[in-house]
Motif scaffolding. Structure first.
Motif, short mmCIF file in Angstrom:
data_model
loop_
_atom_site.label_atom_id
_atom_site.label_comp_id
_atom_site.label_asym_id
_atom_site.label_seq_id
_atom_site.Cartn_x
_atom_site.Cartn_y
_atom_site.Cartn_z
N ASP A 70 18.71 26.50 5.95
CA ASP A 70 18.09 25.36 6.09
C ASP A 70 17.72 25.08 4.29
O ASP A 70 17.94 24.28 3.79
N GLU A 71 17.93 26.26 3.57
CA GLU A 71 18.00 26.54 2.77
C GLU A 71 18.98 25.42 1.56
O GLU A 71 18.90 23.67 1.02
N TYR A 72 20.25 25.51 2.80
CA TYR A 72 21.17 24.71 1.89
C TYR A 72 20.71 23.46 3.00
O TYR A 72 21.64 22.91 1.67
N LEU A 73 20.59 22.78 3.49
CA LEU A 73 19.89 21.91 4.01
C LEU A 73 19.15 20.62 3.31
O LEU A 73 19.44 19.80 3.58
N GLN A 74 18.22 21.83 3.39
CA GLN A 74 17.12 21.09 2.26
C GLN A 74 18.09 20.58 0.54
O GLN A 74 17.72 19.34 0.63
N ARG A 75 18.51 21.50 0.35
CA ARG A 75 19.68 20.78 -0.81
C ARG A 75 20.33 19.91 -0.98
O ARG A 75 20.59 19.24 -1.36
N ARG A 76 21.11 20.44 0.38
CA ARG A 76 21.62 18.61 0.47
C ARG A 76 21.20 17.39 1.04
O ARG A 76 21.07 16.45 0.15
N GLU A 77 19.77 17.19 1.55
CA GLU A 77 19.16 16.46 1.78
C GLU A 77 18.57 15.58 0.39
O GLU A 77 18.88 14.97 0.21
N ALA A 78 18.36 17.05 -0.52
CA ALA A 78 17.28 16.58 -1.84
C ALA A 78 18.98 15.80 -2.63
O ALA A 78 18.43 14.88 -3.54
N GLU A 79 19.68 16.22 -2.59
CA GLU A 79 21.46 16.15 -3.19
C GLU A 79 21.52 14.08 -2.83
O GLU A 79 21.68 13.17 -3.70
N LEU A 80 21.56 14.15 -1.73
CA LEU A 80 21.61 12.84 -0.69
C LEU A 80 20.93 11.55 -1.75
O LEU A 80 20.90 10.78 -1.50
N TYR A 81 19.40 12.08 -1.32
CA TYR A 81 18.50 11.55 -1.69
C TYR A 81 18.09 11.49 -3.15
O TYR A 81 17.56 11.02 -4.04
N SER A 82 19.45 12.02 -4.13
CA SER A 82 18.91 12.22 -5.44
C SER A 82 19.37 10.65 -6.13
O SER A 82 19.02 11.18 -7.35
N GLY A 83 20.08 9.49 -5.89
CA GLY A 83 20.43 8.64 -6.84
C GLY A 83 21.66 9.32 -7.17
O GLY A 83 22.02 8.22 -8.01
N LYS A 84 21.93 10.21 -7.23
CA LYS A 84 22.93 10.75 -8.56
C LYS A 84 24.47 10.45 -7.59
O LYS A 84 25.34 9.97 -8.06
N ILE A 85 24.24 10.09 -6.25
CA ILE A 85 25.44 10.19 -5.42
C ILE A 85 25.36 8.20 -5.38
O ILE A 85 24.31 7.66 -5.20
N THR A 86 26.55 7.63 -6.50
CA THR A 86 26.10 6.19 -5.35
C THR A 86 27.28 5.65 -4.60
O THR A 86 27.13 4.76 -3.88
N SER A 87 28.55 6.24 -4.54
CA SER A 87 29.28 5.95 -3.55
C SER A 87 29.15 5.97 -2.42
O SER A 87 28.13 6.72 -1.37
N ALA A 88 28.83 4.98 -1.80
CA ALA A 88 28.92 4.12 -0.40
C ALA A 88 29.09 5.43 -0.03
O ALA A 88 28.43 6.29 1.72
#
Ligand SMILES: [Zn+2]
Length: 239
Positions: A70-88
């Motif tokens: 669950d912690e891993y999932l949360q981290r990944r989702e946070a990354e996903l919506y962080s705006g740091k990753i821009t490549s579609a």
């Protein structure tokens, strides 16, 4: 010799009675079956408890893994919506990865639920076995108390009659007593046979006139011609 034979006949009656008391002691139920049943239930209980603890450890470990996941999932989702990753393309791959992880997470949940259900069933089994054990233990204790009481009573009675026997044997000629004991050993516990209607009452052989005459007149021991037991005619014991 008639008086001695009368004493021997009394001794035999006493010995038969003591033999019966000893058989009664031997046939008392010493709780062996109950003890075995108790042992089996205890072993069963140990096995169920061991299995339960193993499963419990497994469930704890699984919960720990779920939490990690669950912690891993949360981290990944946070990354996903962080705006740091821009490549579609990178975002799309990440979304696929997260969706897959969520599906595994659901499978893990189902598995976890099964483990909890199994543990619940085992808990019921433990409770039921616990009740069986308590019941068996109470039964066993009551049985053993009863057994010890019966056994002590029989042994006290045997003890009492053995004293009586010692008093009786003190009055019997030692040679005659030895012969009696020998015959008792050889002939299944019965050394003296009563004469009734001119017959031996143990082997049912009709006695010859010669034997009957000897019984009546001689002052010596007379044995049954057929079974060898010492004959005793109560009609002749007139003292
Ligand atoms: Zn006989």
């Amino acid at each position: 010799m008639h008086r001695q034979m009368k004493l021997l006949q009394d001794l035999q009656a006493l010995d038969h009675y003591i033999d019966r008391l000893r058989r009664d002691v031997a046939t008392l139920d010493d709780g062996e079956q109950l003890r075995a049943s108790l042992e089996r239930t205890r072993t069963r209980m140990e096995i169920i408890k061991r299995n339960y603890h193993e499963l419990h450890a497994k469930a704890t470990e699984q919960e720990r893994r779920l939490k990690e996941f669950d912690e891993y999932l949360q981290r990944r989702e946070a990354e996903l919506y962080s705006g740091k990753i821009t490549s579609a393309r990178e975002l799309q791959l990440m979304q696929v990865e997260i969706d897959e992880a969520k599906r595994s997470r659901e499978e893990m949940d189902v598995e976890m639920l099964r483990v909890w259900e199994r543990m619940e069933t085992m808990k019921h089994d433990i409770d039921a076995t616990e009740r069986d054990l308590e019941k068996l233990e109470r039964l066993y204790e009551a049985h053993m108390a009863d057994y010890r009481q019966r056994r002590a009573a029989l042994e006290a009675e045997i003890e009492f009659h053995l004293k009586e026997r010692a008093e009786l044997t003190a009055q019997i000629d030692p040679e005659l007593l030895a012969r009696y004991e020998r015959l008792r050993d050889q002939l299944g516990g019965t050394a003296v046979a009563i004469v009734e209607q001119k017959a031996c009452t143990v082997c049912y052989t009709l006695l010859t006139p010669y034997t009957l005459k000897r019984l009546e007149t001689e002052d010596s021991l007379v044995a049954c011609e057929s079974c060898g037991r010492l004959l005793y005619d109560p009609m002749l014991a007139t003292e």
